[in-house]
Design an enzyme around this catalytic site. Structure first.
Site, PDB file in Angstrom:
ATOM      1  CG  ASN A 286       0.421 -22.195 -30.419  1.00 32.98           C
ATOM      2  OD1 ASN A 286       1.304 -21.923 -29.360  1.00 32.98           O
ATOM      3  ND2 ASN A 286       0.285 -20.932 -31.025  1.00 32.98           N
TER       4      ASN A 286
ATOM      5  CG  HIS B 246       6.361 -12.150 -33.862  1.00 34.09           C
ATOM      6  ND1 HIS B 246       6.260 -11.452 -33.883  1.00 34.09           N
ATOM      7  CD2 HIS B 246       4.944 -13.105 -32.835  1.00 34.09           C
ATOM      8  CE1 HIS B 246       5.025 -10.512 -33.008  1.00 34.09           C
ATOM      9  NE2 HIS B 246       5.132 -11.603 -32.745  1.00 34.09           N
TER      10      HIS B 246
ATOM     11  NE  ARG C 215       4.493 -20.080 -30.558  1.00 38.41           N
ATOM     12  CZ  ARG C 215       3.893 -18.772 -29.911  1.00 38.41           C
ATOM     13  NH1 ARG C 215       3.044 -19.423 -29.151  1.00 38.41           N
ATOM     14  NH2 ARG C 215       4.678 -17.486 -29.862  1.00 38.41           N
TER      15      ARG C 215
ATOM     16  NE  ARG D   2       4.019  -8.600 -25.080  1.00 36.03           N
ATOM     17  CZ  ARG D   2       3.934  -9.750 -26.259  1.00 36.03           C
ATOM     18  NH1 ARG D   2       4.487  -9.287 -27.570  1.00 36.03           N
ATOM     19  NH2 ARG D   2       3.795 -10.890 -25.871  1.00 36.03           N
TER      20      ARG D   2
ATOM     21  CD  GLU E 150       2.662 -17.230 -35.953  1.00 37.56           C
ATOM     22  OE1 GLU E 150       1.729 -16.918 -35.726  1.00 37.56           O
ATOM     23  OE2 GLU E 150       3.958 -16.921 -34.717  1.00 37.56           O
TER      24      GLU E 150
END
Ligand code: ADP
Length: 402
Positions: free
Chosen positions: A7, A182, A93, A243, A386
């Site tokens: 990743n 996600h 990923r 964010r 993940e």
């Protein structure tokens, strides 16, 4: 059967080796600050006595290729060679798969070209993902490699959910639409929810809430993501660490007119200086909760805003799905912050959502339910993984291609 999962972020590489016979982690590495004067590597590996050993080392690492080579060297020094004998594949990923990738893809020239074409949609992430893929292809030329996309799971959204009401040409000319991110996490926890509930995923309607530094909600109808809160970019939707999530689209123009700030400046402000941090100055949820407990007004406001936004999405997705079987909390905040779960679910009793305070307050690292007994909607806390989901999808993609 072992799988390496890579990743790669803009300045970091997370590297894990899974033994897929029991999903155990054989090696776990985190390399940070690539390209800076000193990069740091934290390397953890499973020893023959069944215990993990960890080392932390630093040196200058110019780029991802050098970084991956360094991780491989360190891993070999700590006994990796034996583990690589059973290497079945490498999973990467990749953040943006656009509309091209609805599934994981075996990496070949065509897939690389398609990922490259997606760079305008993810200018910070896809290039870093590509560098790591190219480095891994050089380091392991004979091992099958698979790209697993953050966006792929949300490709199930119907057009009325993924289009923005802007001139249609923007979709045709520039691929402007909602993609969602996600996806690997939403997919992993929805599968785990089905296992926990002992029911087929194809019979379940779920709302999954991935609440970490980045945060997103998804409406999952019988295993298919039919809506999600992030959009063209990860800026849309829930309030996040830094964010802003949903805002009036006119806000950037208004700020530009009033303050003379440039578009780049405002883009940075909305991505890096907004969200929880914008309101109370901190983006670490542990710090915010502790300040709110001490009656800090802005920390309290940011918590109220964070949970109110989530509650609005729960309501919206309840309507989208026409009722639900379970709400699933995951991510660093969703898994650990009982107060957040409580605030998000408060007042939703008429939707069949009701938390048991005792269960909610008992910390655990296992999948568990925190709803009151005999309420129609289960409220689950499921740790996401993940990297494991990427490893699982890598194996599936390689077997399917054989
Ligand atoms: P990322 O999106 O970077 O992967 P994580 O999923 O690790 O993020 O989530 C990070 C967030 O989880 C941070 O805001 C952190 O404060 C929060 N968090 C982690 N542990 C706890 C805890 N015990 N209580 C409250 N918040 C927590």
């Amino acid at each position: 059967m072992n799988i390496i999962v890579i990743n790669s972020g803009s300045s970091s590489i997370k590297y894990q080796i899974f033994n897929m016979s029991d999903n155990s982690v054989l090696v776990s590495s985190l390399l940070e600050r690539i390209g800076e004067s000193l990069s740091s590597l934290r390397h953890r590996w499973l020893q023959s006595d069944g215990k993990y050993k960890e080392i932390s080392i630093s040196k200058q690492v110019a780029d991802h290729r050098e970084g991956l080579q360094w991780i491989t060297n360190v891993a070999e020094d700590t006994g990796l060679t034996q583990k690589l004998k059973g290497l079945f594949g490498i999973g990467h990923r990749v953040v943006h798969g656009g509309e091209v990738f609805r599934e994981p893809a075996i990496i070949n020239d065509k897939a690389l070209e398609a990922i490259r074409k997606m760079i305008p949609l993810a200018p910070l992430h896809n290039p870093a993902n590509l560098v790591a893929i190219e480095a891994a292809l050089k380091n392991y030329p004979d091992v099958p490699q698979v790209a697993v996309f953050d966006t792929a799971f949300h490709q199930g959204m119907p057009p009325y959910a993924f289009h923005y009401a802007v001139p249609y040409e923007l979709y045709k000319d520039y691929h402007v639409r909602r993609y969602g991110f996600h996806g690997t996490s939403h997919q992993f926890v929805s599968k785990q929810a089905a296992i926990y509930l002992g029911r087929p995923l194809k019979e379940l309607d779920l709302i999954t809430l991935h609440l970490g530094n980045g945060a997103s909600a998804a409406a999952i109808k019988r295993g298919i993501s039919v809506d999600t809160s992030m959009g063209l970019t990860p800026l849309e939707g829930l309030i996040m660490g830094t964010r802003c999530g949903d805002i009036d689209p006119s806000l950037p123009f208004y700020i530009a007119q009033r303050s003379g700030r440039s578009l780049n400046d405002i883009d940075r402000m909305l991505n890096k200086e907004s969200g929880l941090k914008g309101i109370c100055g901190a983006n670490d949820m542990r710090e915010i909760i502790s300040r709110a407990e001490g009656n800090d007004a802005l920390a309290t406001l940011s918590l109220d805003m964070f949970c109110y936004r989530i509650k609005k999405y729960i309501g919206a997705y309840f309507a989208v799905l026409g009722g639900i079987d379970a709400v699933v909390f995951t991510g660093g905040i969703g898994e650990n912050a009982a107060i957040i779960r409580k605030m998000c679910c408060e007042g939703l009793e008429r939707l069949g959502i009701s938390i048991d305070a005792g269960k909610n307050d008992s910390p655990s690292s296992e999948a568990r339910e925190i709803n009151q007994n005999a309420t129609p909607v289960k409220v689950l806390v499921i740790p996401t993984n993940e990297e494991l989901e990427i490893a699982i999808q890598t194996v599936e993609a390689i077997l399917a291609a054989k």
